[in-house]
Design a protein around this motif. Structure first.
Motif, PDB file in Angstrom:
ATOM      1  N   ALA A  44      38.643  57.680  33.877  1.00 40.93           N
ATOM      2  CA  ALA A  44      37.887  56.435  33.765  1.00 40.93           C
ATOM      3  C   ALA A  44      38.648  55.266  34.381  1.00 40.93           C
ATOM      4  O   ALA A  44      38.055  54.420  35.053  1.00 40.93           O
ATOM      5  N   ILE A  45      39.974  55.214  34.186  1.00 44.23           N
ATOM      6  CA  ILE A  45      40.766  54.129  34.771  1.00 44.23           C
ATOM      7  C   ILE A  45      40.765  54.225  36.291  1.00 44.23           C
ATOM      8  O   ILE A  45      40.628  53.222  36.995  1.00 44.23           O
ATOM      9  N   LYS A  46      40.877  55.427  36.816  1.00 44.89           N
ATOM     10  CA  LYS A  46      40.867  55.593  38.268  1.00 44.89           C
ATOM     11  C   LYS A  46      39.510  55.215  38.846  1.00 44.89           C
ATOM     12  O   LYS A  46      39.441  54.602  39.915  1.00 44.89           O
ATOM     13  N   ARG A  47      38.442  55.538  38.144  1.00 46.18           N
ATOM     14  CA  ARG A  47      37.109  55.134  38.606  1.00 46.18           C
ATOM     15  C   ARG A  47      36.944  53.620  38.527  1.00 46.18           C
ATOM     16  O   ARG A  47      36.385  53.000  39.423  1.00 46.18           O
ATOM     17  N   ALA A  48      37.450  53.016  37.448  1.00 45.03           N
ATOM     18  CA  ALA A  48      37.347  51.568  37.299  1.00 45.03           C
ATOM     19  C   ALA A  48      38.163  50.845  38.362  1.00 45.03           C
ATOM     20  O   ALA A  48      37.749  49.803  38.870  1.00 45.03           O
ATOM     21  N   ARG A  49      39.323  51.398  38.717  1.00 47.26           N
ATOM     22  CA  ARG A  49      40.119  50.801  39.790  1.00 47.26           C
ATOM     23  C   ARG A  49      39.380  50.890  41.114  1.00 47.26           C
ATOM     24  O   ARG A  49      39.396  49.943  41.895  1.00 47.26           O
ATOM     25  N   HIS A  50      38.759  52.026  41.355  1.00 44.34           N
ATOM     26  CA  HIS A  50      38.016  52.203  42.605  1.00 44.34           C
ATOM     27  C   HIS A  50      36.845  51.230  42.693  1.00 44.34           C
ATOM     28  O   HIS A  50      36.529  50.739  43.770  1.00 44.34           O
ATOM     29  N   MET A  51      36.233  50.934  41.553  1.00 46.15           N
ATOM     30  CA  MET A  51      35.105  49.995  41.524  1.00 46.15           C
ATOM     31  C   MET A  51      35.580  48.546  41.369  1.00 46.15           C
ATOM     32  O   MET A  51      34.759  47.641  41.240  1.00 46.15           O
ATOM     33  N   ALA A  52      36.884  48.316  41.371  1.00 42.80           N
ATOM     34  CA  ALA A  52      37.507  46.997  41.277  1.00 42.80           C
ATOM     35  C   ALA A  52      37.217  46.310  39.946  1.00 42.80           C
ATOM     36  O   ALA A  52      37.178  45.088  39.862  1.00 42.80           O
ATOM     37  N   LEU A  53      37.045  47.087  38.891  1.00 44.45           N
ATOM     38  CA  LEU A  53      36.899  46.514  37.557  1.00 44.45           C
ATOM     39  C   LEU A  53      38.258  46.296  36.905  1.00 44.45           C
ATOM     40  O   LEU A  53      38.420  45.430  36.053  1.00 44.45           O
ATOM     41  N   VAL A  54      39.222  47.134  37.291  1.00 44.53           N
ATOM     42  CA  VAL A  54      40.587  47.052  36.779  1.00 44.53           C
ATOM     43  C   VAL A  54      41.499  46.973  38.000  1.00 44.53           C
ATOM     44  O   VAL A  54      41.328  47.741  38.940  1.00 44.53           O
ATOM     45  N   PRO A  55      42.475  46.071  38.001  1.00 46.04           N
ATOM     46  CA  PRO A  55      43.324  45.964  39.186  1.00 46.04           C
ATOM     47  C   PRO A  55      44.316  47.124  39.312  1.00 46.04           C
ATOM     48  O   PRO A  55      44.709  47.731  38.317  1.00 46.04           O
ATOM     49  N   TYR A  56      44.686  47.426  40.557  1.00 47.91           N
ATOM     50  CA  TYR A  56      45.708  48.451  40.789  1.00 47.91           C
ATOM     51  C   TYR A  56      47.081  47.921  40.371  1.00 47.91           C
ATOM     52  O   TYR A  56      47.866  48.617  39.764  1.00 47.91           O
ATOM     53  N   ILE A  57      47.359  46.681  40.716  1.00 46.78           N
ATOM     54  CA  ILE A  57      48.628  46.056  40.368  1.00 46.78           C
ATOM     55  C   ILE A  57      48.333  44.698  39.761  1.00 46.78           C
ATOM     56  O   ILE A  57      47.279  44.119  39.968  1.00 46.78           O
ATOM     57  N   VAL A  58      49.291  44.195  39.003  1.00 45.59           N
ATOM     58  CA  VAL A  58      49.144  42.904  38.353  1.00 45.59           C
ATOM     59  C   VAL A  58      50.284  42.018  38.834  1.00 45.59           C
ATOM     60  O   VAL A  58      51.416  42.472  39.014  1.00 45.59           O
ATOM     61  N   ASN A  59      49.985  40.754  39.043  1.00 44.61           N
ATOM     62  CA  ASN A  59      51.020  39.804  39.422  1.00 44.61           C
ATOM     63  C   ASN A  59      51.957  39.619  38.241  1.00 44.61           C
ATOM     64  O   ASN A  59      51.577  39.046  37.222  1.00 44.61           O
ATOM     65  N   THR A  60      53.177  40.126  38.357  1.00 44.24           N
ATOM     66  CA  THR A  60      54.103  40.085  37.226  1.00 44.24           C
ATOM     67  C   THR A  60      54.628  38.684  36.959  1.00 44.24           C
ATOM     68  O   THR A  60      55.172  38.433  35.895  1.00 44.24           O
ATOM     69  N   GLN A  61      54.471  37.770  37.903  1.00 44.37           N
ATOM     70  CA  GLN A  61      54.923  36.399  37.688  1.00 44.37           C
ATOM     71  C   GLN A  61      54.024  35.698  36.673  1.00 44.37           C
ATOM     72  O   GLN A  61      54.473  34.827  35.936  1.00 44.37           O
ATOM     73  N   ALA A  62      52.746  36.087  36.640  1.00 45.84           N
ATOM     74  CA  ALA A  62      51.790  35.413  35.770  1.00 45.84           C
ATOM     75  C   ALA A  62      51.520  36.174  34.481  1.00 45.84           C
ATOM     76  O   ALA A  62      50.651  35.795  33.714  1.00 45.84           O
ATOM     77  N   VAL A  63      52.256  37.268  34.225  1.00 49.04           N
ATOM     78  CA  VAL A  63      52.017  38.061  33.019  1.00 49.04           C
ATOM     79  C   VAL A  63      52.580  37.317  31.820  1.00 49.04           C
ATOM     80  O   VAL A  63      53.761  36.993  31.766  1.00 49.04           O
ATOM     81  N   THR A  64      51.726  36.995  30.882  1.00 47.98           N
ATOM     82  CA  THR A  64      52.178  36.325  29.665  1.00 47.98           C
ATOM     83  C   THR A  64      51.796  37.126  28.433  1.00 47.98           C
ATOM     84  O   THR A  64      52.553  37.212  27.491  1.00 47.98           O
TER      85      THR A  64
END
Length: 85
Positions: free
Chosen positions: A59-79
């Motif tokens: 499900a996560i791989k499908r969501a990433r492919h559909m751009a619902l979940v990002p592949y990577i996250v900007n670690t500078q803005a992770v709070t």
């Protein structure tokens, strides 16, 4: 002699919630098994059952492919962790 650590018992959250199918469109449910950087958490850390882990990964791989979940996250803005909202 080192003391033995006491860990809490791991359990499958999806089995406890009685989820039969994990939909890739339900991003709130998928975030339970993702790290704050957007990686898929391994089964040994989350305690998911094998069946639930396979459904989550797919499900996560499908969501990433559909751009619902990002592949990577900007670690500078992770709070906040990804699973808490």
């Amino acid at each position: 002699m080192a003391e033995k650590r006491k860990y809490g018992k791991k359990y499958c959250k999806y089995t406890e919630m009685k989820v039969d199918f994990i939909d890739y469109k339900n991003t709130e449910l998928l975030k339970l098994s993702m790290s704050e950087r957007g990686k898929i958490m391994p089964r040994r850390l989350t305690g998911n059952s094998k069946n639930a882990q396979e459904m989550v990964e797919k499900a996560i791989k499908r969501a990433r492919h559909m751009a619902l979940v990002p592949y990577i996250v900007n670690t500078q803005a992770v709070t906040d962790p990804a699973h808490i909202k």
